[in-house]
Write a protein that holds these residues in place. Structure first.
Motif, PDB file in Angstrom:
ATOM      1  N   VAL A 373       1.327  22.444  75.267  1.00 24.37           N
ATOM      2  CA  VAL A 373       1.277  23.332  74.102  1.00 24.37           C
ATOM      3  C   VAL A 373      -0.086  23.215  73.429  1.00 24.37           C
ATOM      4  O   VAL A 373      -0.770  22.198  73.550  1.00 24.37           O
ATOM      5  CB  VAL A 373       2.397  23.010  73.094  1.00 24.37           C
ATOM      6  N   GLU A 374      -0.466  24.254  72.707  1.00 21.13           N
ATOM      7  CA  GLU A 374      -1.765  24.244  72.030  1.00 21.13           C
ATOM      8  C   GLU A 374      -1.759  23.357  70.798  1.00 21.13           C
ATOM      9  O   GLU A 374      -2.729  22.652  70.531  1.00 21.13           O
ATOM     10  CB  GLU A 374      -2.157  25.674  71.648  1.00 21.13           C
ATOM     11  N   ASN A 375      -0.689  23.406  70.029  1.00 15.39           N
ATOM     12  CA  ASN A 375      -0.636  22.665  68.769  1.00 15.39           C
ATOM     13  C   ASN A 375       0.503  21.667  68.819  1.00 15.39           C
ATOM     14  O   ASN A 375       1.666  22.020  68.623  1.00 15.39           O
ATOM     15  CB  ASN A 375      -0.457  23.631  67.593  1.00 15.39           C
ATOM     16  N   ILE A 376       0.182  20.424  69.084  1.00 11.88           N
ATOM     17  CA  ILE A 376       1.228  19.418  69.241  1.00 11.88           C
ATOM     18  C   ILE A 376       1.901  19.103  67.907  1.00 11.88           C
ATOM     19  O   ILE A 376       3.063  18.704  67.858  1.00 11.88           O
ATOM     20  CB  ILE A 376       0.647  18.141  69.892  1.00 11.88           C
ATOM     21  N   PHE A 377       1.183  19.331  66.794  1.00 11.60           N
ATOM     22  CA  PHE A 377       1.804  19.120  65.485  1.00 11.60           C
ATOM     23  C   PHE A 377       2.952  20.112  65.277  1.00 11.60           C
ATOM     24  O   PHE A 377       4.017  19.749  64.769  1.00 11.60           O
ATOM     25  CB  PHE A 377       0.764  19.281  64.370  1.00 11.60           C
ATOM     26  N   THR A 378       2.716  21.363  65.653  1.00 13.41           N
ATOM     27  CA  THR A 378       3.753  22.382  65.526  1.00 13.41           C
ATOM     28  C   THR A 378       4.957  22.035  66.396  1.00 13.41           C
ATOM     29  O   THR A 378       6.105  22.247  66.008  1.00 13.41           O
ATOM     30  CB  THR A 378       3.209  23.760  65.916  1.00 13.41           C
ATOM     31  N   LEU A 379       4.684  21.486  67.587  1.00 11.25           N
ATOM     32  CA  LEU A 379       5.779  21.114  68.489  1.00 11.25           C
ATOM     33  C   LEU A 379       6.637  20.014  67.877  1.00 11.25           C
ATOM     34  O   LEU A 379       7.874  20.097  67.875  1.00 11.25           O
ATOM     35  CB  LEU A 379       5.215  20.648  69.830  1.00 11.25           C
ATOM     36  N   ILE A 380       5.999  18.977  67.349  1.00 11.82           N
ATOM     37  CA  ILE A 380       6.757  17.872  66.749  1.00 11.82           C
ATOM     38  C   ILE A 380       7.557  18.377  65.552  1.00 11.82           C
ATOM     39  O   ILE A 380       8.724  18.005  65.359  1.00 11.82           O
ATOM     40  CB  ILE A 380       5.804  16.733  66.342  1.00 11.82           C
ATOM     41  N   GLU A 381       6.946  19.235  64.760  1.00 11.40           N
ATOM     42  CA  GLU A 381       7.643  19.818  63.612  1.00 11.40           C
ATOM     43  C   GLU A 381       8.861  20.615  64.056  1.00 11.40           C
ATOM     44  O   GLU A 381       9.933  20.536  63.440  1.00 11.40           O
ATOM     45  CB  GLU A 381       6.674  20.711  62.834  1.00 11.40           C
ATOM     46  N   ARG A 382       8.705  21.379  65.148  1.00 12.52           N
ATOM     47  CA  ARG A 382       9.818  22.190  65.632  1.00 12.52           C
ATOM     48  C   ARG A 382      10.925  21.313  66.226  1.00 12.52           C
ATOM     49  O   ARG A 382      12.112  21.592  66.049  1.00 12.52           O
ATOM     50  CB  ARG A 382       9.315  23.207  66.673  1.00 12.52           C
ATOM     51  N   PHE A 383      10.534  20.255  66.932  1.00 13.02           N
ATOM     52  CA  PHE A 383      11.534  19.324  67.439  1.00 13.02           C
ATOM     53  C   PHE A 383      12.332  18.722  66.282  1.00 13.02           C
ATOM     54  O   PHE A 383      13.555  18.577  66.359  1.00 13.02           O
ATOM     55  CB  PHE A 383      10.868  18.207  68.244  1.00 13.02           C
ATOM     56  N   HIS A 384      11.627  18.362  65.215  1.00 10.72           N
ATOM     57  CA  HIS A 384      12.315  17.796  64.044  1.00 10.72           C
ATOM     58  C   HIS A 384      13.280  18.819  63.446  1.00 10.72           C
ATOM     59  O   HIS A 384      14.380  18.476  63.006  1.00 10.72           O
ATOM     60  CB  HIS A 384      11.290  17.353  63.001  1.00 10.72           C
ATOM     61  N   LEU A 385      12.873  20.073  63.456  1.00 13.36           N
ATOM     62  CA  LEU A 385      13.690  21.133  62.870  1.00 13.36           C
ATOM     63  C   LEU A 385      15.004  21.317  63.610  1.00 13.36           C
ATOM     64  O   LEU A 385      16.062  21.480  62.989  1.00 13.36           O
ATOM     65  CB  LEU A 385      12.906  22.448  62.865  1.00 13.36           C
ATOM     66  N   ILE A 386      14.970  21.288  64.951  1.00 12.75           N
ATOM     67  CA  ILE A 386      16.169  21.620  65.728  1.00 12.75           C
ATOM     68  C   ILE A 386      17.031  20.403  66.042  1.00 12.75           C
ATOM     69  O   ILE A 386      18.115  20.543  66.594  1.00 12.75           O
ATOM     70  CB  ILE A 386      15.800  22.320  67.053  1.00 12.75           C
ATOM     71  N   LEU A 387      16.555  19.215  65.673  1.00 17.31           N
ATOM     72  CA  LEU A 387      17.295  17.992  65.987  1.00 17.31           C
ATOM     73  C   LEU A 387      18.161  17.590  64.790  1.00 17.31           C
ATOM     74  O   LEU A 387      17.718  17.600  63.643  1.00 17.31           O
ATOM     75  CB  LEU A 387      16.321  16.865  66.326  1.00 17.31           C
ATOM     76  N   ASN A 388      19.400  17.264  65.066  1.00 13.55           N
ATOM     77  CA  ASN A 388      20.281  16.766  64.012  1.00 13.55           C
ATOM     78  C   ASN A 388      19.804  15.405  63.519  1.00 13.55           C
ATOM     79  O   ASN A 388      19.183  14.635  64.274  1.00 13.55           O
ATOM     80  CB  ASN A 388      21.719  16.637  64.530  1.00 13.55           C
TER      81      ASN A 388
END
Length: 460
Positions: A373-388
């Motif tokens: 992915v281009e922006n790994i910060f966005t990826l980590i943020e999105r993982f946090h969003l979808i994880l219980n």
């Protein structure tokens, strides 16, 4: 979507023509080299006869793989076809036989409606295109003519727009078609053949062992939702589902999605029933013809047997960030997903079924994904969003970033863990694991990724 899939099938059906056009060039070079000993010329004649036969076998495999799920019209691939080789009476005959094929400069045209799809596929390429360590291409799932599976700015031309591209569409040359096919072959071998077992043990087994350790109750696993983003040809999520988890396979590459539908359509029940020759276009670091022309059989398991206890898999086809965007409602997400169980014989039977459309998961299993992915910060943020809360993120993969440092942010492993913690994750495990990726075990070149394995728990 159907238009795009049909166009991709049409593209891959040009593989044989494109591959033979490349071989024709080599034949001509040998034919014009008058100083070569006749016995050596005979060697090359036999070699290219064999490669041409294997190209034809590969096209038959592609025709099967890209056929509509449930279709019986495609010729059954004969696993004994490797014993037959078309005879070529002379090099001149060979050249004549191929003179109607594409030349190196000729390109295939596709409608302008397909432009965005094809360009997006290639914009994911990494900056190490000729890096043979990947042995593939432009991203882990989008490779180039051998070097990768790696990806990036491969030596083979990326699709380019003609002067009238807005009207005529993207142009694809023979090398580009071959690169796409090679990437597909290598991922099929990695995930669905006994040849790929060693790689799967390295890359996937840590997930299986950890899931069984953190979720010991088999009865409760049916309620544990796991997602595998960038899942390639799907073996990781399939095996996780067979452990009893509700698993979602996410894949963005349309070239892989078409093949995934066939793999999971219920039409691959016979062990080792299909044959392909994934290494015939590898010309670097080869010891002999056998290294280049040996066959691979798939599948190594009967996918979706009716006597299996029942896998529970959902498919989320498309860009991970688009599907799991904070602005996307569960109802919209359901339009991008389909569900299949191992008791189904055809994925089309459930094409409109509604999986659990909640955007929340109990576990994320990312394999060879976070550096694409281009922006790994966005990826980590999105993982946090979808994880219980209390959910686990398991990761195994290198930091071999696919995008140039000028356009993306590169973290070292220490920085990565610090950033993960800053997003309210607790690091439970961390180690480095040696993994290979889409290797040819007989190649003189062998690359090993020192992969970052960690398990993080979302604490709030």
């Amino acid at each position: 979507m159907l238009f795009v899939e049909d166009t991709i099938r049409a593209l891959f059906r040009k593989y044989e023509t494109s591959a033979k056009s490349v071989i024709r060039r080599n034949i001509q070079i040998v034919h014009n080299s008058n100083q070569i000993n006749p016995s050596i010329q005979e060697h090359f004649k036999r070699k290219y006869e064999l490669i041409i036969a294997r190209i034809e076998d590969n096209q038959r495999f592609l025709n099967w793989l890209l056929s509509e799920p449930g279709s019986d019209v495609v010729e059954k691939h004969n696993v004994d076809s490797h014993n037959s080789t078309p005879a070529l009476s002379s090099t001149t005959t060979t050249t004549s036989m191929l003179e109607t094929e594409l030349t190196q400069d000729e390109e295939e045209m596709f409608p302008s409606e397909f432009d965005d799809v094809l360009m997006k596929e290639n914009n994911t390429s990494s900056d190490s295109s000729n890096d043979e360590s990947y042995q593939s291409g432009s991203s882990y799932h989008d490779g180039s003519s051998f070097s990768y599976q790696s990806s990036t700015s491969s030596s083979s031309p990326s699709p380019k727009k003609s002067k009238s591209s807005s009207k005529r569409g993207v142009r694809w040359g023979p090398n580009t078609i071959i690169d796409k096919v090679l990437n597909l072959f290598l991922l099929v071998v990695r995930d669905w053949s006994s040849e790929g077992l060693d790689e799967r043990v390295q890359s996937y087994n840590p997930f299986y062992a950890s899931l069984e350790r953190y979720y010991p109750s088999v009865e409760q696993r049916r309620d544990i939702k796991v997602i595998c983003p960038g899942a390639g040809m799907g073996r990781l999520p399939y095996d996780i589902s067979m452990l009893g988890f509700h698993t979602t396979l996410n894949e963005n590459s349309l070239f892989l999605i078409v093949a995934l539908k066939r793999i999971f359509s219920g039409g691959v029940n016979d062990l080792n029933s299909q044959t392909l020759y994934p290494f015939i276009h590898q010309t670097k670091n080869i010891t002999d013809e056998h290294t280049q022309t040996r066959r691979i059989l798939i599948p190594d398991i009967a996918i979706g047997r009716k006597d299996e206890p029942g896998a529970n898999m959902s498919f989320a086809y498309g860009d991970f960030f688009d599907i799991y965007s904070p602005q996307v409602s569960p109802a919209l997400t359901s339009l991008s997903t389909t569900t299949i169980t191992s008791n189904n014989t055809n994925i089309n039977a459930n094409i409109n079924a509604n999986p659990n459309t909640s955007n929340k998961f109990d576990c994320i299993c990312s394999s060879f994904f976070i550096d694409t992915v281009e922006n790994i910060f966005t990826l980590i943020e999105r993982f946090h969003l979808i994880l219980n809360v209390g959910g686990l993120w398991m990761n195994n993969g290198p930091l071999h970033y696919h995008h140039d440092a000028l356009t993306s942010f590169h973290l070292n492993s220490t920085e990565l863990l610090d950033i993960v913690r800053s997003y309210n994750f607790e690091i439970l495990e961390y180690k480095l694991i040696d993994c290979q990726y889409t290797k040819n075990k007989d190649s003189l070149f062998q690359a090993i990724f020192n992969c970052v394995w960690f398990i993080a728990r979302k604490i709030k």
